[in-house]
Design a protein around this motif. Structure first.
Motif, PDB file in Angstrom:
ATOM      1  N   LEU A 106       0.798  -1.188   0.094  1.00  0.00           N
ATOM      2  CA  LEU A 106      -0.100   0.036  -0.004  1.00  0.00           C
ATOM      3  C   LEU A 106       0.794   1.204   0.002  1.00  0.00           C
ATOM      4  O   LEU A 106       1.974   1.232   0.642  1.00  0.00           O
ATOM      5  N   TYR A 107       0.444   2.294  -0.704  1.00  0.00           N
ATOM      6  CA  TYR A 107       1.407   3.552  -0.791  1.00  0.00           C
ATOM      7  C   TYR A 107       0.223   4.515  -0.426  1.00  0.00           C
ATOM      8  O   TYR A 107      -0.908   4.720  -0.441  1.00  0.00           O
ATOM      9  N   HIS A 108       0.931   5.634   0.121  1.00  0.00           N
ATOM     10  CA  HIS A 108       0.582   6.844   0.178  1.00  0.00           C
ATOM     11  C   HIS A 108       1.323   8.080  -0.309  1.00  0.00           C
ATOM     12  O   HIS A 108       2.601   8.154   0.212  1.00  0.00           O
ATOM     13  N   ASN A 109       0.498   8.881  -1.101  1.00  0.00           N
ATOM     14  CA  ASN A 109       1.668   9.876  -1.955  1.00  0.00           C
ATOM     15  C   ASN A 109       2.561   9.363  -2.432  1.00  0.00           C
ATOM     16  O   ASN A 109       3.616   9.930  -2.625  1.00  0.00           O
ATOM     17  N   ALA A 110       2.585   8.187  -3.110  1.00  0.00           N
ATOM     18  CA  ALA A 110       3.794   7.499  -3.946  1.00  0.00           C
ATOM     19  C   ALA A 110       4.762   6.872  -2.765  1.00  0.00           C
ATOM     20  O   ALA A 110       5.778   6.574  -3.270  1.00  0.00           O
ATOM     21  N   VAL A 111       4.569   6.760  -1.633  1.00  0.00           N
ATOM     22  CA  VAL A 111       5.301   6.435  -0.700  1.00  0.00           C
ATOM     23  C   VAL A 111       5.021   5.015  -0.080  1.00  0.00           C
ATOM     24  O   VAL A 111       3.800   5.045   0.467  1.00  0.00           O
ATOM     25  N   GLN A 112       5.708   4.161  -0.143  1.00  0.00           N
ATOM     26  CA  GLN A 112       5.088   2.730   0.359  1.00  0.00           C
ATOM     27  C   GLN A 112       5.074   2.929   2.084  1.00  0.00           C
ATOM     28  O   GLN A 112       6.088   3.385   2.670  1.00  0.00           O
ATOM     29  N   LYS A 113       4.073   2.235   2.357  1.00  0.00           N
ATOM     30  CA  LYS A 113       3.677   2.447   3.748  1.00  0.00           C
ATOM     31  C   LYS A 113       3.441   1.105   4.483  1.00  0.00           C
ATOM     32  O   LYS A 113       3.696   0.920   5.583  1.00  0.00           O
ATOM     33  N   LEU A 114       2.888   0.092   3.872  1.00  0.00           N
ATOM     34  CA  LEU A 114       2.489  -0.973   4.307  1.00  0.00           C
ATOM     35  C   LEU A 114       2.732  -2.253   3.134  1.00  0.00           C
ATOM     36  O   LEU A 114       2.397  -2.062   2.233  1.00  0.00           O
ATOM     37  N   GLU A 115       3.503  -3.449   3.684  1.00  0.00           N
ATOM     38  CA  GLU A 115       3.939  -4.086   2.952  1.00  0.00           C
ATOM     39  C   GLU A 115       3.475  -5.637   3.650  1.00  0.00           C
ATOM     40  O   GLU A 115       4.070  -5.957   4.554  1.00  0.00           O
TER      41      GLU A 115
END
Length: 94
Positions: free
Chosen positions: A29-38
């Motif tokens: 999952l990404y937020h504003n093109a930054v990976q947050k959860l994998e």
């Protein structure tokens, strides 16, 4: 959007992934093109802050920073607990 081995939701206007998954693999999952959860075969990796409203976390938790409300022994706690304890050579104590 997908190509047979990778799929997800892709923002064409901003050229970044929102959610991405691999066939027989994890989900990111990404937020504003930054990976947050994998998700991985071992569990879940979170980048950034993880907050629980009223729930709790259990299991093996690593990489956390102790807070005043947590039940962790910190250097400050130990320093305060041993304040006033004599120091030096204790070989002569019987």
């Amino acid at each position: 959007m997908g190509d047979g081995s990778t799929g997800g939701i892709y923002d064409d206007q901003n050229s970044d992934w929102i959610i991405q998954w691999g066939e027989n693999a994890g989900v990111t999952l990404y937020h504003n093109a930054v990976q947050k959860l994998e998700t991985t075969i071992l569990g879940v990796t979170v980048s950034g802050k993880l907050t629980s409203g009223t729930g709790s976390f259990s299991g093996l938790v690593s990489g956390i920073t102790p807070t005043a409300a947590a039940n962790f022994t910190t250097k400050a706690y130990v320093d305060a607990a041993v304040a006033g304890v004599p120091t030096g050579d204790i070989t002569g104590v019987t």
